[in-house]
Design a protein around this motif. Structure first.
Motif, PDB file in Angstrom:
ATOM      1  N   THR A 148       0.814  -1.211   0.000  1.00  0.00           N
ATOM      2  CA  THR A 148       0.000   0.000   0.000  1.00  0.00           C
ATOM      3  C   THR A 148       0.847   1.260   0.000  1.00  0.00           C
ATOM      4  N   VAL A 149       1.933   1.278   0.747  1.00  0.00           N
ATOM      5  CA  VAL A 149       2.709   2.513   0.864  1.00  0.00           C
ATOM      6  C   VAL A 149       3.813   2.627  -0.181  1.00  0.00           C
ATOM      7  N   LEU A 150       4.260   1.530  -0.776  1.00  0.00           N
ATOM      8  CA  LEU A 150       5.314   1.619  -1.778  1.00  0.00           C
ATOM      9  C   LEU A 150       4.762   2.205  -3.085  1.00  0.00           C
ATOM     10  N   PRO A 151       5.580   2.946  -3.808  1.00  0.00           N
ATOM     11  CA  PRO A 151       5.089   3.592  -5.032  1.00  0.00           C
ATOM     12  C   PRO A 151       4.929   2.642  -6.216  1.00  0.00           C
ATOM     13  N   ILE A 152       5.422   1.416  -6.134  1.00  0.00           N
ATOM     14  CA  ILE A 152       5.301   0.465  -7.246  1.00  0.00           C
ATOM     15  C   ILE A 152       3.962  -0.266  -7.100  1.00  0.00           C
ATOM     16  N   ASP A 153       3.082  -0.088  -8.069  1.00  0.00           N
ATOM     17  CA  ASP A 153       1.737  -0.669  -8.022  1.00  0.00           C
ATOM     18  C   ASP A 153       1.388  -1.298  -9.364  1.00  0.00           C
ATOM     19  N   LEU A 154       0.324  -2.091  -9.369  1.00  0.00           N
ATOM     20  CA  LEU A 154      -0.204  -2.619 -10.620  1.00  0.00           C
ATOM     21  C   LEU A 154      -0.936  -1.533 -11.398  1.00  0.00           C
ATOM     22  N   LEU A 155      -1.625  -0.667 -10.689  1.00  0.00           N
ATOM     23  CA  LEU A 155      -2.343   0.458 -11.283  1.00  0.00           C
ATOM     24  C   LEU A 155      -1.700   1.750 -10.791  1.00  0.00           C
ATOM     25  N   PRO A 156      -1.791   2.828 -11.551  1.00  0.00           N
ATOM     26  CA  PRO A 156      -1.206   4.100 -11.090  1.00  0.00           C
ATOM     27  C   PRO A 156      -1.820   4.553  -9.768  1.00  0.00           C
ATOM     28  N   ASP A 157      -1.060   5.329  -9.016  1.00  0.00           N
ATOM     29  CA  ASP A 157      -1.475   5.676  -7.656  1.00  0.00           C
ATOM     30  C   ASP A 157      -2.777   6.449  -7.503  1.00  0.00           C
ATOM     31  N   PRO A 158      -3.216   7.276  -8.407  1.00  0.00           N
ATOM     32  CA  PRO A 158      -4.533   7.895  -8.170  1.00  0.00           C
ATOM     33  C   PRO A 158      -5.672   6.878  -8.131  1.00  0.00           C
ATOM     34  N   ILE A 159      -5.425   5.666  -8.659  1.00  0.00           N
ATOM     35  CA  ILE A 159      -6.440   4.614  -8.636  1.00  0.00           C
ATOM     36  C   ILE A 159      -6.011   3.613  -7.567  1.00  0.00           C
ATOM     37  N   TYR A 160      -6.704   3.588  -6.448  1.00  0.00           N
ATOM     38  CA  TYR A 160      -6.304   2.765  -5.307  1.00  0.00           C
ATOM     39  C   TYR A 160      -7.032   1.424  -5.258  1.00  0.00           C
TER      40      TYR A 160
END
Length: 111
Positions: A52-64
């Motif tokens: 949750t807190v790391l910037p690497i995500d499956l979707l870009p960060d504005p989409i949680y």
């Protein structure tokens, strides 16, 4: 994009952010149970929070939505571990094969 579309995108982003925060708080509240849940419970707890807190995500960060899915999965898994632990620790009352508790009824005198 029109102004109305930006408003909709902003509202969706805020709603998903609030949902992710609520789920994170619920997962954090289970921290007091980690000592009894074992290694798999700790991995689920810390893994979900790190994702949750790391910037690497499956979707870009504005989409949680992906963060919410990971937190929900961890919360469901931790809840299942808690239910299993409670079921293993508490035998059914009145069960014929339930062992008698020798400590019940005895009081300890502490000066």
């Amino acid at each position: 994009m029109s102004r109305e579309a930006w408003v909709v995108v902003g509202v969706v982003a805020v709603v998903t952010l609030v949902g992710a925060v609520v789920l994170a708080v619920r997962v954090i509240r289970t921290r007091r149970l980690l000592g009894t849940l074992g290694v798999s419970g700790k991995v689920a707890f810390y893994g979900a929070l790190l994702y949750t807190v790391l910037p690497i995500d499956l979707l870009p960060d504005p989409i949680y939505l992906d963060d919410m899915a990971v937190l929900t999965g961890a919360l469901l898994y931790l809840g299942r571990l808690v239910r299993q632990r409670r079921a293993a620790d508490r035998p059914l009352t009145g069960a014929p094969d339930a062992p008698a508790d020798p400590a019940r009824g005895q009081r300890r005198h502490v000066p």
